[in-house]
Scaffold this active site. Structure first.
Site, PDB file in Angstrom:
ATOM      1  N   GLU A 149       0.838  -1.212   0.000  1.00 41.14           N
ATOM      2  CA  GLU A 149       0.000   0.000   0.000  1.00 41.14           C
ATOM      3  C   GLU A 149       0.872   1.262   0.000  1.00 41.14           C
ATOM      4  O   GLU A 149       1.859   1.343   0.738  1.00 41.14           O
ATOM      5  CB  GLU A 149      -0.892  -0.016   1.241  1.00 41.14           C
ATOM      6  N   LYS A 159      -9.751   2.208  -2.816  1.00 41.51           N
ATOM      7  CA  LYS A 159     -10.143   1.675  -1.510  1.00 41.51           C
ATOM      8  C   LYS A 159     -11.571   2.080  -1.158  1.00 41.51           C
ATOM      9  O   LYS A 159     -11.943   3.246  -1.268  1.00 41.51           O
ATOM     10  CB  LYS A 159      -9.166   2.161  -0.434  1.00 41.51           C
ATOM     11  N   CYS A 192      -5.111  -2.175   3.022  1.00 46.90           N
ATOM     12  CA  CYS A 192      -5.000  -1.852   4.450  1.00 46.90           C
ATOM     13  C   CYS A 192      -5.953  -2.717   5.270  1.00 46.90           C
ATOM     14  O   CYS A 192      -5.941  -3.926   5.173  1.00 46.90           O
ATOM     15  CB  CYS A 192      -5.240  -0.356   4.655  1.00 46.90           C
TER      16      CYS A 192
END
Length: 557
Positions: A310, A372, A420
């Site tokens: 990430e 995301k 994440c």
């Protein structure tokens, strides 16, 4: 079998009726500190069962001291003891949040980070309160020497805990961190049932076992087991689901089908300190590290995809010449590259920034992008920004993606990305598998919290996403844990946490046409039933206790 249980239960009740319950006169049993001690003890035991401490077997009896602490408490006192237990549990298991104080400058922001840690622990503790209320109400109504009433009690408290645990993962964007079932992530035999009910089914079995131990011990303290030998039906039935889950898991693991399609992935773990990622003077060093590790990985010649973690690139790849040049050089090796980078959308009135994962082809072209979907409050956006932003270092909010992107790879080895903490959010993995992903990639930057137990706890959640959906996962993290996980929760870990390096792992994509698991088809159906059942039994128990209290008052008059 049912008939023999009933006959033995009648004999047991007859024996109990003849023998008066013991009275405890020792000061320790009258001390008001004993319930507090029991509550704190349960909080400590719960925390010790999670990664970071690793005493996983403690979880099967961790709630027993709390249940004894609230068994005769008023609703108000039971709620307070539940809040105390939950706070101790989460303040210990979320201790890695303290590391955020080292990521911000200034006394005010450090105090805000510390306060946020405490407030989050208190918030999570609220979800223990329904359980302690159910125990306090349930003991008065059902717990005793009657087997069927005891089983009713065990079912009630198990549903209330599981329902509250599920609710914590939903409300206010959800914080599904550390459900009880996660403690068993390394016990691959027990967790195979997650393909039916998810991690919450494992949590329910754990609470059921705790309730069985409590009921059994309580019968000793309340005069039901003063004979030399007595059948422990509640304890036997408490162990039964765990025994059945182990048997089921062994059957699954001994009959794992062999799939011949495989994907080789190179996971790059650059181990960049979070403070260095913010330092523009370190950008060149970060890019050099990515190039060094990637070049070494592709020289092995067996890689189908290179994965960076990430936000591995220090600047948005579509705006930075140095970042885009690195991507072109690395993809020129003839191997696709999946890179974590900030990205943006300029189609609206104002640019929207995203935390993204971008797949580059062998000539550096954009093949697919995933934005995301589940953002972290105070990390990627600020709730109530007009008031709260001054308490955080976040100057800009990220936009929220709205779909799971299925990214192409050679043949039919398409995959989807979780960024994440998204691998802790079970519905996102379900959404990706339903969309057609044959395997998953988790890209993370846990440098915010390392060194701590956070990396291992994070990994533990990811294991369940694989078992729930019978799909493998490649985890690529800045500081670790980078590894591959198969569809049954087994991990291949070759890199130590907080080390710079790379690892190449093979995984078997989910075959095209393979029937989806019950969990993939139905999602958190079990947890939803538990929430409904828990709310119902809590309401019923509360009503029964009110009637009983009212009747006692009338009889006294």
């Amino acid at each position: 079998m049912i008939g023999s249980f009933k006959e033995m239960d009648k004999k047991r009740q007859a024996f109990d009726a003849e023998r008066p319950a013991p009275t405890f006169t020792h000061p320790v049993f009258k001390s008001s500190l004993l319930p507090l001690f029991g509550s704190i003890m349960s909080g400590v035991f719960l925390a010790l069962a999670f990664p970071g401490f690793g005493k996983t077997t403690l979880v099967f009896a961790a709630l027993v001291p709390l249940m004894f602490a609230v068994q005769s408490a008023s609703a108000k006192k039971a709620a307070g003891l539940g809040l105390l237990c939950g706070f101790v549990f989460f303040i210990m298991s979320l201790g890695w949040l303290r590391n955020l104080t080292g990521m911000v400058e200034g006394a005010g922001l450090k105090a805000s980070a510390l306060l946020g840690y405490v407030v989050l622990a208190l918030y999570c503790a609220l979800y223990v309160v329904p359980f302690t209320l159910a125990v306090a109400f349930g003991v008065k109504q059902w717990a005793g020497s009657n087997l069927w009433k005891n089983l009713r009690f065990m079912f009630a408290v198990s549903m209330v805990w599981t329902g509250a645990e599920y609710l914590r993962g939903l409300l206010f964007t959800g914080f599904p961190w550390n459900p009880l079932g996660v403690t068993q992530y390394a016990n691959t035999t027990i967790i195979q049932l997650a393909e039916w009910g998810g991690v919450h089914l494992i949590s329910a079995f754990i609470v059921w076992m705790n309730a069985a131990v409590f009921i059994t011990l309580r019968q000793y303290t309340h005069g039901s087991r003063m004979k030399r030998y007595r059948p422990h039906f509640e304890l036997m039935l408490g162990i039964a689901p765990l025994a059945l889950s182990i048997a089921y898991g062994m059957n699954v693991l001994f009959n794992v089908p062999e799939y011949y399609d495989s994907v080789n992935v190179a996971l790059i773990q650059p181990n960049i300190e979070q403070t260095e990622k913010w330092d523009a003077a370190k950008d060149r060093e970060i890019l050099d590290t990515l190039e060094e590790l990637t070049s070494a990985a592709v020289r092995l010649g067996t890689t189908d995809l290179v994965i960076w973690p990430e936000t591995a690139l220090p600047d948005p790849v579509r705006l930075s010449r140095s970042c885009s040049a690195l991507v072109e050089r690395m993809s020129s090796h003839g191997i696709p590259l999946l890179a974590g980078s900030m990205d943006f959308d300029t189609s609206g009135a104002a640019p929207v920034w995203y935390n993204s994962s971008i797949l580059f082809g062998t000539n550096g072209t954009f093949l697919a992008t995933y934005n995301k979907q589940h953002l972290v409050p105070f990390g990627e956006y600020v709730p109530f920004p007009s008031f709260m932003r001054k308490f955080t270092p976040i100057e800009m909010d990220f936009g929220m993606g709205d779909e799971s992107t299925v990214m192409p790879l050679r043949g039919e080895a398409s995959f989807s990305v979780l960024i994440c903490f998204e691998d802790t959010v079970a519905p996102l993995a379900v959404k990706a598998v339903r969309a057609g992903a044959r395997w998953l990639v988790s890209q993370s930057n846990d440098a915010w919290f390392d060194p701590s137990a956070q990396s291992e706890q994070h990994l533990a959640h990811a294991v369940f996403r694989c078992v729930e959906n019978r799909i493998p996962m490649a985890r690529c993290c800045n500081t670790g844990v980078s590894c591959t996980i198969d569809a049954y929760g087994s991990m291949q870990r070759n890199l130590a946490v907080r080390t710079k390096g790379f690892t190449v792992g093979a995984l078997q994509p989910r075959p095209v046409g393979l029937e989806q698991t019950f969990y993939t088809r139905s999602g958190n159906a079990f947890a939803k039933v538990a929430l409904l059942a828990g709310a119902t039994v809590l309401f019923v128990l509360r009503s029964l206790n009110r009637k009983k209290r009212k009747k006692n008052v009338q009889d006294a008059e």
